[in-house]
Design an enzyme around this catalytic site. Structure first.
Site, PDB file in Angstrom:
ATOM      1  N   ASP A 148       0.964  -1.089   0.068  1.00 24.69           N
ATOM      2  CA  ASP A 148       0.052  -0.142   0.020  1.00 24.69           C
ATOM      3  C   ASP A 148       0.985   1.382  -0.052  1.00 24.69           C
ATOM      4  O   ASP A 148       1.793   1.431   0.534  1.00 24.69           O
ATOM      5  CB  ASP A 148      -1.022  -0.129   1.153  1.00 24.69           C
ATOM      6  CG  ASP A 148      -1.872  -0.928   1.024  1.00 24.69           C
ATOM      7  OD1 ASP A 148      -2.179  -1.460   0.084  1.00 24.69           O
ATOM      8  OD2 ASP A 148      -2.954  -1.067   2.200  1.00 24.69           O
ATOM      9  N   ARG A 174      -2.757  -1.532  -8.117  1.00 25.26           N
ATOM     10  CA  ARG A 174      -4.305  -1.024  -7.786  1.00 25.26           C
ATOM     11  C   ARG A 174      -4.092   0.716  -8.033  1.00 25.26           C
ATOM     12  O   ARG A 174      -3.311   1.131  -7.555  1.00 25.26           O
ATOM     13  CB  ARG A 174      -4.448  -1.014  -6.297  1.00 25.26           C
ATOM     14  CG  ARG A 174      -5.680  -0.615  -5.702  1.00 25.26           C
ATOM     15  CD  ARG A 174      -5.713  -0.791  -4.306  1.00 25.26           C
ATOM     16  NE  ARG A 174      -5.635  -2.095  -3.603  1.00 25.26           N
ATOM     17  CZ  ARG A 174      -4.704  -2.122  -2.537  1.00 25.26           C
ATOM     18  NH1 ARG A 174      -4.376  -1.004  -1.649  1.00 25.26           N
ATOM     19  NH2 ARG A 174      -4.805  -3.459  -2.081  1.00 25.26           N
TER      20      ARG A 174
END
Length: 322
Positions: A129, A177
């Site tokens: 992330d 992502r």
């Protein structure tokens, strides 16, 4: 202004502490999949039964003590083992700052490598992330260095950054992502205008769908989703090249609908006690999310807490101005 408000709430230590203590009573079970691994695995199994895969986030970030970072690493390793043991359709999302990035780069790299290696053994993907700008390049460095030995890793591209195109092109052969971005960043590094961010977001998605390895489209916006549906149809992009992603507890009906329509769908599944800052940043990222979850997430006590928080935050701003 609304984004600044939620960012301010996310950084309020008193509210973070209160949320950890009273989270379940405030309705946190609607925001996180569990406070422990056993509860989280059951939540994942339920989602899997509906054809939805999961990416699991052990909540917590901005760690400054090695002991805390080591505890986080061990917790994530336990999640990897649980995913394998229970044979659920899930992978890992981790934050470098939780694993020691702000303490020592090599220490953090060692922690992440241990997780990636354990996941690799079981064929489990690990997503890095992305956080705020100060941690952006070191996070990409970790990805680049570890990808020399491991092929089960990918990361996030944040559309509000000016450098996002360069990062996307450089890492096109990774599973990525694509998000808009959830932190308050200076104009020197990031778009400030919502329309500019939205436009850039679509551009990044389209480019990676056409040129990249695998694209995770993280959005709750049905307009973006409908646009992507039409784009992949017009460009003959197969379903195995992309997935839609949403957060646990958000737009549940749409999650189920997309899965039923045959699209790959992945729910971002956070677990643990440290849910409050995460949740406020999701609202900062897209304040419209508030409209999506008032009925399904908030209860009377939660609304009371937000109201008190708003007053406390406003008072704090006024005090600072004086």
């Amino acid at each position: 202004m609304l984004k600044d408000f939620f960012i301010g709430l996310s950084q309020n230590q008193f509210l973070n502490s209160a949320a950890k203590k009273y989270g379940l009573k405030l309705g946190a079970q609607n925001v996180v999949a569990g406070t422990n691994i056993a509860q989280t695995i059951e939540s994942i199994k339920e989602l899997n039964r509906h054809g939805i895969s999961c990416t699991v986030d052990n909540l917590g970030e901005f760690v400054y003590e090695k002991e805390e970072a080591t505890d986080a690493k061990n917790q994530i390793l336990a999640v990897v083992e649980a995913i394998h043991e229970h044979e659920v359709d899930a992978h890992i999302s981790l934050k470098p700052s939780q694993l020691g990035l702000d303490i020592d780069y090599e220490f953090c790299k060692s922690n992440i490598q241990e997780i990636v290696s354990a996941a690799h053994k079981y064929g489990i993907f690990v997503n890095f992330d992305m956080e705020d700008y100060a941690r952006l390049q070191p996070s990409f460095d970790l990805l680049d260095e570890l990808s020399v030995d491991y092929d089960n890793i990918g990361t996030v591209i944040q559309a509000y950054f000016f450098r996002a195109d360069e990062d996307l092109h450089k890492h096109k052969n990774y599973r990525l992502r694509i998000v808009k971005g959830a932190y308050k960043e200076p104009a020197e590094y990031a778009h400030q205008d919502k329309a500019a961010i939205d436009k850039h977001y679509i551009e990044l998605i389209e480019w990676h769908l056409l040129n990249g390895k695998f694209t995770s489209i993280a959005t709750h916006d049905h307009n973006v989703i409908n646009h992507v549906k039409q784009f992949v149809k017009e460009n003959n992009i197969p379903n195995d090249k992309f997935e839609f992603q949403m957060l646990y507890g958000f737009r549940k009906d749409m999650q189920l609908e997309l899965a039923k329509e045959g699209y790959n769908f992945c729910t971002y599944v956070p677990f643990g006690q440290d849910w409050y800052g995460y949740f406020m940043r999701r609202l900062a990222e897209r304040p419209q999310n508030m409209n999506l979850i008032v009925k399904q997430v908030f209860n009377k006590k939660t609304n009371t807490m937000i109201g008190l928080a708003a007053g406390a935050f406003a008072l704090g701003r006024m005090t600072k101005k004086k």
